[in-house]
Design a protein around this motif. Structure first.
Motif, PDB file in Angstrom:
ATOM      1  N   PRO B  88       0.878  -1.122   0.004  1.00 46.02           N
ATOM      2  CA  PRO B  88      -0.010   0.062  -0.097  1.00 46.02           C
ATOM      3  C   PRO B  88       0.828   1.101   0.048  1.00 46.02           C
ATOM      4  CG  PRO B  88      -0.045  -1.017   2.112  1.00 46.02           C
ATOM      5  CD  PRO B  88       0.677  -2.129   1.460  1.00 46.02           C
ATOM      6  N   VAL B  93      -2.584   3.952   4.832  1.00 47.93           N
ATOM      7  CA  VAL B  93      -2.162   3.128   6.102  1.00 47.93           C
ATOM      8  C   VAL B  93      -2.585   3.823   7.364  1.00 47.93           C
ATOM      9  CG1 VAL B  93      -0.825   1.593   7.365  1.00 47.93           C
ATOM     10  CG2 VAL B  93      -0.594   1.729   5.065  1.00 47.93           C
ATOM     11  N   ASP B  94      -3.323   3.202   8.372  1.00 49.84           N
ATOM     12  CA  ASP B  94      -3.499   4.019   9.391  1.00 49.84           C
ATOM     13  C   ASP B  94      -2.257   3.692  10.328  1.00 49.84           C
ATOM     14  OD1 ASP B  94      -4.396   4.907  11.990  1.00 49.84           O
ATOM     15  OD2 ASP B  94      -5.972   3.707  12.298  1.00 49.84           O
ATOM     16  N   ASN B  96      -1.479   4.808  13.434  1.00 52.81           N
ATOM     17  CA  ASN B  96      -1.875   4.790  14.848  1.00 52.81           C
ATOM     18  C   ASN B  96      -2.386   3.523  15.080  1.00 52.81           C
ATOM     19  OD1 ASN B  96      -0.949   7.142  15.728  1.00 52.81           O
ATOM     20  ND2 ASN B  96      -2.652   8.430  14.365  1.00 52.81           N
ATOM     21  N   PHE B  97      -2.836   2.463  14.000  1.00 55.18           N
ATOM     22  CA  PHE B  97      -3.621   1.384  14.624  1.00 55.18           C
ATOM     23  C   PHE B  97      -2.851   0.609  15.553  1.00 55.18           C
ATOM     24  CE2 PHE B  97      -5.889  -2.841  13.831  1.00 55.18           C
ATOM     25  CZ  PHE B  97      -6.868  -2.324  13.314  1.00 55.18           C
ATOM     26  N   PRO B  98      -3.550   0.131  16.405  1.00 54.09           N
ATOM     27  CA  PRO B  98      -2.732  -0.563  17.751  1.00 54.09           C
ATOM     28  C   PRO B  98      -2.330  -2.106  17.192  1.00 54.09           C
ATOM     29  CG  PRO B  98      -5.254  -0.667  17.974  1.00 54.09           C
ATOM     30  CD  PRO B  98      -4.686   0.231  16.880  1.00 54.09           C
ATOM     31  N   ILE B  99      -1.402  -2.025  16.438  1.00 53.69           N
ATOM     32  CA  ILE B  99      -0.755  -3.502  15.982  1.00 53.69           C
ATOM     33  C   ILE B  99       0.840  -3.545  16.032  1.00 53.69           C
ATOM     34  CG2 ILE B  99      -1.003  -2.789  13.653  1.00 53.69           C
ATOM     35  CD1 ILE B  99      -1.947  -5.455  12.772  1.00 53.69           C
ATOM     36  N   SER B 100       1.289  -4.353  15.915  1.00 58.68           N
ATOM     37  CA  SER B 100       2.846  -4.557  16.177  1.00 58.68           C
ATOM     38  C   SER B 100       3.260  -4.912  14.649  1.00 58.68           C
ATOM     39  CB  SER B 100       3.579  -5.580  17.119  1.00 58.68           C
ATOM     40  OG  SER B 100       3.012  -6.909  16.673  1.00 58.68           O
ATOM     41  N   VAL B 104       1.500  -7.328  11.667  1.00 65.86           N
ATOM     42  CA  VAL B 104       1.193  -6.964  10.216  1.00 65.86           C
ATOM     43  C   VAL B 104       1.795  -7.825   9.387  1.00 65.86           C
ATOM     44  CG1 VAL B 104       1.999  -5.137   8.493  1.00 65.86           C
ATOM     45  CG2 VAL B 104       1.198  -4.385  10.660  1.00 65.86           C
ATOM     46  N   MET B 107      -0.045 -11.031   8.989  1.00 67.81           N
ATOM     47  CA  MET B 107      -1.422 -10.835   8.024  1.00 67.81           C
ATOM     48  C   MET B 107      -0.990 -11.439   6.832  1.00 67.81           C
ATOM     49  SD  MET B 107      -2.980  -7.216   9.525  1.00 67.81           S
ATOM     50  CE  MET B 107      -4.122  -7.428  10.556  1.00 67.81           C
ATOM     51  N   ARG B 142       7.589  -3.476  17.916  1.00 62.76           N
ATOM     52  CA  ARG B 142       7.162  -2.097  17.805  1.00 62.76           C
ATOM     53  C   ARG B 142       5.667  -2.054  17.196  1.00 62.76           C
ATOM     54  NH1 ARG B 142      11.642   1.795  17.182  1.00 62.76           N
ATOM     55  NH2 ARG B 142      13.356   1.149  18.621  1.00 62.76           N
ATOM     56  N   GLN B 143       5.239  -0.905  17.817  1.00 60.23           N
ATOM     57  CA  GLN B 143       3.747  -0.629  17.199  1.00 60.23           C
ATOM     58  C   GLN B 143       3.977  -0.057  15.710  1.00 60.23           C
ATOM     59  OE1 GLN B 143       2.694   3.122  16.709  1.00 60.23           O
ATOM     60  NE2 GLN B 143       0.539   2.152  15.862  1.00 60.23           N
ATOM     61  N   ILE B 144       3.377  -0.093  14.691  1.00 62.18           N
ATOM     62  CA  ILE B 144       3.726  -0.081  13.372  1.00 62.18           C
ATOM     63  C   ILE B 144       4.070   1.444  12.981  1.00 62.18           C
ATOM     64  CG2 ILE B 144       1.260   0.204  12.744  1.00 62.18           C
ATOM     65  CD1 ILE B 144       4.018  -1.506  10.455  1.00 62.18           C
ATOM     66  N   GLU B 146       5.396   3.328  15.105  1.00 67.39           N
ATOM     67  CA  GLU B 146       6.852   3.705  15.698  1.00 67.39           C
ATOM     68  C   GLU B 146       7.966   3.734  14.786  1.00 67.39           C
ATOM     69  OE1 GLU B 146       7.287   1.959  19.408  1.00 67.39           O
ATOM     70  OE2 GLU B 146       5.296   2.237  20.063  1.00 67.39           O
ATOM     71  N   PHE B 156       6.038  -3.817   5.193  1.00 67.37           N
ATOM     72  CA  PHE B 156       5.102  -4.145   4.213  1.00 67.37           C
ATOM     73  C   PHE B 156       5.641  -4.986   3.143  1.00 67.37           C
ATOM     74  CE2 PHE B 156       2.416  -1.016   6.196  1.00 67.37           C
ATOM     75  CZ  PHE B 156       1.160  -1.571   6.241  1.00 67.37           C
TER      76      PHE B 156
END
Lengths: 292, 247
Positions: B88, B93-94, B96-100, B104, B107, B142-144, B146, B156
């Motif tokens: 993407p 891309v969001d 701030n999405f709470p995902i490491s 990602v 997925m 890390r959160q994405i 960061e 990605f």
């Protein structure tokens, strides 16, 4: 009065025990769902659907059908109408949402005033968890169970759907299905929430816990736990406050929820107001450090 | 036969593809082939149909005419094989999405997991391998958001690797990327090519095409030319692509 009395005395009333259990269950369901809605940016959609289920609930009551059925039809129907109008005209989405849900809501209010059966308008609008009937408890149990199962089975897919629907589609995940799944679950949760806080405030159940949790963590799994915890605590405390203050249960529950959000907004370790201003202070400090 | 089965070394084969949106023609009679193990530049003006072509390759738009084959198979089969990965654009891309970072990349594996998407040991291993490839493993928790801009891009790309994709579609991957990151990405692209993957990269920058794209597709509502960059990337073709010469 001690804290012990404050906690124990209300439990001598069966209606209070029922109210606490039902609202805790509904809070669990709505709290989990709220994480998906806040991240998907569907808060307004939650508001719309929760209002639009009203005529469905009234018609179902009048025809002696399970009100979840009516709510489901009108909840999903309202979203279809919103989508159709948006596609066929140049009106912006938030306007379409506003006009559709108020239209449905008005239909519901009008129907209630004409179908004078056992339906009490204020119970639908503001909830009636203290006087919840056994059949309503059963329906709430079934709806909550169904919603929980659906959310848990499709948990990972829904997270992916919220985060990156394009990728989901490209690896063959049916995003259209997930879209309507989330909408259906939203309609069902709105009916469950309607029992405790009523149509007007149900959107708080569907948004606030997720928002509170979102400020406290950077992990989705943790976010769901925090959201559920804050929703359940709010519901229990709200019911107690409502008992002791002799105040509106819906009002008390949502006020506690909002209070928890404000605490999180101010004191969240990374994303709260204080943490942010402290960081800004440190940033400002750098140049002077260099001069020193 | 109209559509001969492409040779095994053809990754992407598009025959007479037409796409329209409510009667508005986005792409007309476009045909192209991209071979395996190549980096292919997709060049055209805004609105020339680059995004439409990319969407068509992912099966997001229904062609009004024509066929698309990936690795000689239908798009449906390609999706089942998780053959096509889309990388993407940063602004879609969001962050701030709470995902490491690791989540990602995980997925990328969902397509080959069971319904509940419970990762097996092999999935965890694939995530680790992919992140090590792009040198992000130490940051996997890390959160994405960061990550720095270049690290985000690589996260990605790691997802596409974890997916096991043989075709990577990249829409303007160098937008808002600094020179250092760009160099790093190009090195990765060249590694991917050596592994036999095919990358289709839409870009505005002509220097990219001559710099590292061995194939190029020139597009202006249809495919004007495609093939080896050295043969196709001529002044005359470019003039046609950007509407400067005789139409």
């Amino acid at each position: 009065m001690g804290a012990w009395t404050w906690l124990i005395e209300p439990l001598q009333h069966t209606f209070m025990v029922k109210a606490l259990l039902v609202s805790a269950l509904v809070a669990t369901v709505c709290g989990l769902l709220s994480c998906f809605l806040t991240l998907k940016g569907w808060a307004l959609m939650g508001d719309a659907v929760s209002h639009a289920v009203m005529p469905g609930v009234v018609i179902a009551y009048a025809l002696n059908l399970p009100f979840a059925l009516g709510a489901f039809v009108f909840g999903v129907g309202s979203v279809a109408v919103i989508g159709y109008i948006k596609q066929m005209t140049r009106i912006k989405e938030d306007t379409v949402i506003g006009l559709v849900f108020t239209g449905f809501f008005a239909l519901g209010i009008t129907l209630v005033s004409k179908v004078r059966s056992s339906i009490d308008l204020t119970h639908i609008l503001f909830g009636n968890v203290l006087g919840i009937s056994p059949s309503d408890i059963l329906q709430t149990l079934l709806i909550s169970g169904l919603v929980l199962i659906l959310l848990l089975v499709f948990y990972r897919d829904l997270v992916l759907f919220c985060f990156d629907p394009t990728h989901a589609r490209s690896i063959g995940i049916h995003t259209g299905f997930l879209h309507y799944l989330l909408l259906s679950v939203l309609s069902l949760a709105a009916v469950a929430g309607l029992q405790t806080v009523g149509i007007i405030l149900v959107v708080a159940m569907l948004v606030t816990p997720g928002a509170t949790a979102y400020l406290l963590t950077d992990r989705f799994d943790q976010m769901t736990w925090i959201a559920i915890l804050s929703a359940v605590c709010s519901s229990l405390l709200g019911v107690y406050f409502s008992y002791w203050l002799d105040a509106s249960t819906a009002g008390c529950i949502v006020l506690v929820q909002t209070g928890l959000f404000v605490l999180s907004f101010l004191f969240a370790p990374r994303h709260g107001l204080l943490a942010q201003s402290r960081r800004r202070g440190i940033d400002r400090g750098f140049p002077s450090d260099r001069q020193a | 036969m109209l559509n001969p089965r492409p040779q095994a070394e053809t990754r992407i084969s598009v025959q007479h593809l037409s796409v329209d949106y409510h009667g508005l023609v986005a792409l007309y009679d476009a045909s192209l082939q991209v071979k395996a193990a190549s980096i292919c530049g997709l060049v055209g003006m805004n609105g020339a149909g680059k995004s439409t072509l990319i969407k068509a390759l992912m099966g997001f738009v229904q062609p009004s005419y024509g066929t698309i084959a990936i690795n000689g198979h239908s798009l449906r089969q390609a999706r089942r094989d998780h053959a096509v990965a889309y990388v993407p654009q940063a602004e879609s891309v969001d962050w701030n999405f709470p995902i490491s970072v690791a989540d990602v990349v995980m997925m990328g594996r969902y397509g080959s997991m069971n319904l509940l998407r419970i990762p097996r040991r092999s999935d965890h291993q694939a995530v680790r391998d992919s992140l090590e490839r792009v040198e992000l493993w130490p940051l996997n928790q890390r959160q994405i958001g960061e990550l720095s801009g270049g690290q985000r891009k690589r996260a990605f790309l790691a997802r596409a690797l974890a997916q096991g994709a043989s075709v990577l579609l990249l829409d303007e991957p160098f937008a808002g990327v600094d020179i250092r990151t760009e160099k790093l990405m190009i090195e990765l692209f060249q590694q991917f090519r050596r592994e036999g993957r095919t990358l289709l990269i839409s870009t505005h920058d002509m220097a990219h095409v001559t710099g590292f794209c061995d194939q190029v597709v020139l597009i202006n509502k249809t495919v004007l030319a495609y093939g080896e960059t050295s043969e196709v990337f001529t002044q005359e073709n470019l003039a046609r692509t950007f509407g400067l010469g005789p139409a």
